[in-house]
Design a protein around this motif. Structure first.
Motif, PDB file in Angstrom:
ATOM      1  N   ILE A 135       4.203  57.585  -7.360  1.00 53.76           N
ATOM      2  CA  ILE A 135       4.912  58.439  -8.319  1.00 53.76           C
ATOM      3  C   ILE A 135       6.182  57.739  -8.804  1.00 53.76           C
ATOM      4  O   ILE A 135       6.504  57.740  -9.998  1.00 53.76           O
ATOM      5  CB  ILE A 135       5.236  59.802  -7.685  1.00 53.76           C
ATOM      6  CG1 ILE A 135       3.947  60.587  -7.448  1.00 53.76           C
ATOM      7  CG2 ILE A 135       6.196  60.591  -8.567  1.00 53.76           C
ATOM      8  CD1 ILE A 135       4.125  61.813  -6.578  1.00 53.76           C
ATOM      9  N   SER A 136       6.897  57.119  -7.863  1.00 50.26           N
ATOM     10  CA  SER A 136       8.140  56.426  -8.212  1.00 50.26           C
ATOM     11  C   SER A 136       7.870  55.218  -9.097  1.00 50.26           C
ATOM     12  O   SER A 136       8.604  54.973 -10.072  1.00 50.26           O
ATOM     13  CB  SER A 136       8.863  55.988  -6.931  1.00 50.26           C
ATOM     14  OG  SER A 136      10.043  55.278  -7.226  1.00 50.26           O
ATOM     15  N   THR A 137       6.812  54.479  -8.803  1.00 48.80           N
ATOM     16  CA  THR A 137       6.456  53.329  -9.638  1.00 48.80           C
ATOM     17  C   THR A 137       6.122  53.782 -11.052  1.00 48.80           C
ATOM     18  O   THR A 137       6.529  53.156 -12.043  1.00 48.80           O
ATOM     19  CB  THR A 137       5.265  52.568  -9.032  1.00 48.80           C
ATOM     20  OG1 THR A 137       5.627  52.083  -7.736  1.00 48.80           O
ATOM     21  CG2 THR A 137       4.857  51.397  -9.916  1.00 48.80           C
ATOM     22  N   GLY A 138       5.372  54.894 -11.160  1.00 45.97           N
ATOM     23  CA  GLY A 138       5.068  55.433 -12.476  1.00 45.97           C
ATOM     24  C   GLY A 138       6.332  55.778 -13.243  1.00 45.97           C
ATOM     25  O   GLY A 138       6.442  55.506 -14.449  1.00 45.97           O
ATOM     26  N   SER A 139       7.294  56.374 -12.553  1.00 45.79           N
ATOM     27  CA  SER A 139       8.550  56.767 -13.204  1.00 45.79           C
ATOM     28  C   SER A 139       9.291  55.561 -13.772  1.00 45.79           C
ATOM     29  O   SER A 139       9.939  55.645 -14.825  1.00 45.79           O
ATOM     30  CB  SER A 139       9.444  57.507 -12.207  1.00 45.79           C
ATOM     31  OG  SER A 139       8.834  58.708 -11.778  1.00 45.79           O
ATOM     32  N   GLU A 140       9.195  54.425 -13.058  1.00 44.08           N
ATOM     33  CA  GLU A 140       9.872  53.215 -13.534  1.00 44.08           C
ATOM     34  C   GLU A 140       9.339  52.761 -14.890  1.00 44.08           C
ATOM     35  O   GLU A 140      10.041  52.102 -15.656  1.00 44.08           O
ATOM     36  CB  GLU A 140       9.685  52.083 -12.515  1.00 44.08           C
ATOM     37  CG  GLU A 140      10.433  52.307 -11.206  1.00 44.08           C
ATOM     38  CD  GLU A 140      10.195  51.180 -10.220  1.00 44.08           C
ATOM     39  OE1 GLU A 140       9.442  50.230 -10.560  1.00 44.08           O
ATOM     40  OE2 GLU A 140      10.746  51.242  -9.119  1.00 44.08           O
ATOM     41  N   TYR A 141       8.095  53.115 -15.163  1.00 44.89           N
ATOM     42  CA  TYR A 141       7.473  52.715 -16.429  1.00 44.89           C
ATOM     43  C   TYR A 141       7.343  53.887 -17.401  1.00 44.89           C
ATOM     44  O   TYR A 141       6.649  53.783 -18.412  1.00 44.89           O
ATOM     45  CB  TYR A 141       6.088  52.115 -16.148  1.00 44.89           C
ATOM     46  CG  TYR A 141       6.152  50.796 -15.426  1.00 44.89           C
ATOM     47  CD1 TYR A 141       6.220  49.596 -16.123  1.00 44.89           C
ATOM     48  CD2 TYR A 141       6.168  50.757 -14.037  1.00 44.89           C
ATOM     49  CE1 TYR A 141       6.293  48.380 -15.459  1.00 44.89           C
ATOM     50  CE2 TYR A 141       6.248  49.541 -13.354  1.00 44.89           C
ATOM     51  CZ  TYR A 141       6.312  48.357 -14.069  1.00 44.89           C
ATOM     52  OH  TYR A 141       6.397  47.160 -13.395  1.00 44.89           O
ATOM     53  N   GLY A 142       8.002  55.014 -17.069  1.00 47.85           N
ATOM     54  CA  GLY A 142       7.921  56.179 -17.925  1.00 47.85           C
ATOM     55  C   GLY A 142       6.547  56.817 -17.933  1.00 47.85           C
ATOM     56  O   GLY A 142       6.162  57.476 -18.893  1.00 47.85           O
ATOM     57  N   TYR A 143       5.813  56.650 -16.819  1.00 48.46           N
ATOM     58  CA  TYR A 143       4.435  57.142 -16.737  1.00 48.46           C
ATOM     59  C   TYR A 143       4.376  58.266 -15.700  1.00 48.46           C
ATOM     60  O   TYR A 143       4.630  58.049 -14.520  1.00 48.46           O
ATOM     61  CB  TYR A 143       3.503  55.999 -16.326  1.00 48.46           C
ATOM     62  CG  TYR A 143       2.033  56.369 -16.326  1.00 48.46           C
ATOM     63  CD1 TYR A 143       1.319  56.426 -17.512  1.00 48.46           C
ATOM     64  CD2 TYR A 143       1.380  56.665 -15.137  1.00 48.46           C
ATOM     65  CE1 TYR A 143      -0.022  56.760 -17.523  1.00 48.46           C
ATOM     66  CE2 TYR A 143       0.039  57.001 -15.131  1.00 48.46           C
ATOM     67  CZ  TYR A 143      -0.660  57.045 -16.320  1.00 48.46           C
ATOM     68  OH  TYR A 143      -1.992  57.387 -16.319  1.00 48.46           O
ATOM     69  N   SER A 144       4.071  59.476 -16.155  1.00 41.14           N
ATOM     70  CA  SER A 144       4.041  60.625 -15.249  1.00 41.14           C
ATOM     71  C   SER A 144       2.710  60.677 -14.506  1.00 41.14           C
ATOM     72  O   SER A 144       1.674  60.256 -15.025  1.00 41.14           O
ATOM     73  CB  SER A 144       4.255  61.926 -16.026  1.00 41.14           C
ATOM     74  OG  SER A 144       3.187  62.130 -16.937  1.00 41.14           O
TER      75      SER A 144
END
Length: 478
Positions: A304-313
């Motif tokens: 989830i955190s990695t997705g957030s880094e790329y603006g990906y929910s």
């Protein structure tokens, strides 16, 4: 040569390599012992001298069925040390198996990986050596470790020291079976030489040419594991995606269980029915108090955190985490439904470990249960077949009393909560144990009871009328 897996002598037939394993936690210890059993010469490295001394004596600092027997059987090919300089230079393969605990952001703490990589790099000896990331790490960590080695190796040359990602898929409590008879072995690297050396290392597993230990016999239906070769990044993603999917599967079963209680369906019958669909399967479809342990929560949070880094929910994974947290509150809600106020009540909690056949307490649902019970004023008495010694240190902040047996914990209690599905609890004489309680109330958060003795109230997960009064007695409890 006799190629029958049941009769081969491992040490005599394996093309032995020299292996160093950095870190002696669940993964590192299991990796070291397994590779030594397969015939390789293995050195385990840990900065904790007490752990090194224990392992050198043939003692395990953790509980894992069968592993201590394999440790003793493989002792001639195993040694343990705190000294990198005596373990790394001669190694053909070096595993990094250190912890990656979660940070507040959800991302894993990679400080231990960095420290291990630097210590390894400073002791490499100039020949082709393969450094294997076996710790669960975010996508891109393999490239980062390669750079650490480049910056710290005394005589670095391109292609001389290569990094391979080799994620583990062990389940605590069945780690021995999972190590010796894996579904797949994943090797991720941009180096053909690195992949080739790991294939050589794992040849006894890939071909199943080792003699199966008596404590972990080869399953009759077992074939050969799949070898999956990928890029570094794909191998790292495979580990996270696999754990996240399993966490999602458990949370799905728990969400459906809640609806089953609303409509008077039985979650055990529902999951049994859908599990026969080969696209779904029965494993990891058990409703209960939710998942815990060191992997699922950490790995879903990291994705989830990695997705957030790329603006990906990632709304599906976020929902899985929310459902899991709801299950922990549900246990207390079920208890309050019957006892109302918990102030002054005595509650027995059976099971501390996050799952049976381990003493691992990390993210165990029992922790949150005990904490909430004491917050609400209850007196808590606990029992676990193996995890209580670890809990004395790790859970010193919690307030509870220990009992020598499940029956002793239940003596005089107003309710008993089953938090871990130990076989000890499945098969004990429940009718006798309940007779010593002030009130015959069971909160069975793992659905281990199939029937219930007379005059006993039970709450289970997704089973409103799962257990009917019985006069058969304790023998009917399975």
């Amino acid at each position: 040569m006799d190629n029958n897996p049941a009769t081969n002598n491992t040490a005599a037939t394996v093309n032995s390599l020299k292996v160093a394993v950095v870190g002696t936690g669940y993964v590192g210890m299991g990796t070291a012992v397994m590779l030594a059993y397969l015939g390789h010469q293995v050195v385990g490295i840990d900065i904790d001298q007490n752990k090194v001394d224990m392992l050198s004596r043939g003692e395990l600092p953790i509980y894992e069925p069968g592993l201590e027997d394999l440790l003793i059987e493989s002792k001639d090919r195993l040694r343990w040390t705190t000294d990198y300089s005596t373990a790394i230079p001669g190694a053909d393969v070096i595993f990094i198996c250190v912890g990656t605990p979660p940070l507040p952001s959800g991302q894993p703490n990679l400080n231990y990986v960095a420290e291990a990589a630097r210590s390894v790099a400073k002791n490499l000896n100039g020949k082709l050596q393969v450094v294997v990331n076996k710790s669960t790490v975010p996508v891109g960590t393999g490239d980062w470790v390669s750079r650490i080695i480049e910056d710290n190796a005394l005589d670095y040359a391109s292609g001389q020291y290569v990094v391979v990602s080799n994620p583990e898929f062990l389940r605590e409590g069945t780690a021995l079976q999972d190590s010796l008879y894996p579904d797949r072995i994943v090797l991720g690297s941009n180096s053909p030489e690195g992949i080739a050396r790991l294939e050589q290392l794992y040849a006894p597993l890939l071909q199943q040419t080792f003699t199966a230990p008596s404590i972990a016999p080869r399953p009759e239906t077992y074939g050969l594991p799949q070898l999956v070769k990928t890029s570094l990044s794909s191998a790292e993603m495979i580990k996270y995606a696999a754990n996240a999917f399993l966490a999602l599967k458990i949370s799905f079963a728990n969400e459906v269980a809640g609806l089953c209680e609303c409509v008077d369906a039985d979650i055990e019958q529902v999951t049994r029915g859908i599990g026969f669909d080969q696209r779904i399967g029965h494993r990891f479809l058990s409703a209960g108090a939710g998942w815990g342990g060191s992997c699922f929560g950490k790995d879903t949070a990291a994705l989830i955190s990695t997705g957030s880094e790329y603006g990906y929910s990632m709304p599906i994974l976020r929902a899985a985490v929310e459902v899991n947290q709801r299950q922990r509150h549900l246990i207390i809600n079920k208890l309050q439904r019957h006892l109302r106020r918990l102030q002054g009540k005595k509650v027995a909690v059976l099971g501390l470990a996050f799952k049976p056949n381990t003493d691992d307490l990390r993210d165990a649902p029992a922790h949150d249960c005990i904490h909430r019970l004491t917050e609400l004023g209850a007196e808590v008495v606990v029992h676990d077949p193996v995890a209580m010694p670890h809990a004395r240190g790790q859970w010193a902040h919690l307030k509870y009393q220990e009992a020598e047996s499940a029956e002793a914990a239940m003596q005089g209690a107003d309710a008993v909560i089953v938090m871990t599905e130990w076989d000890d609890y499945r098969h004990m004489d429940w009718d006798k144990a309940l007779s010593g309680m002030r009130r015959r109330l069971i909160i069975d958060s793992r659905n281990i009871l199939a029937t219930v003795p007379e005059n006993t109230t039970i709450e289970q997960i997704g089973r409103v009328h799962a257990a009917q009064p019985s006069t058969v007695g304790a023998g009917a409890l399975t």
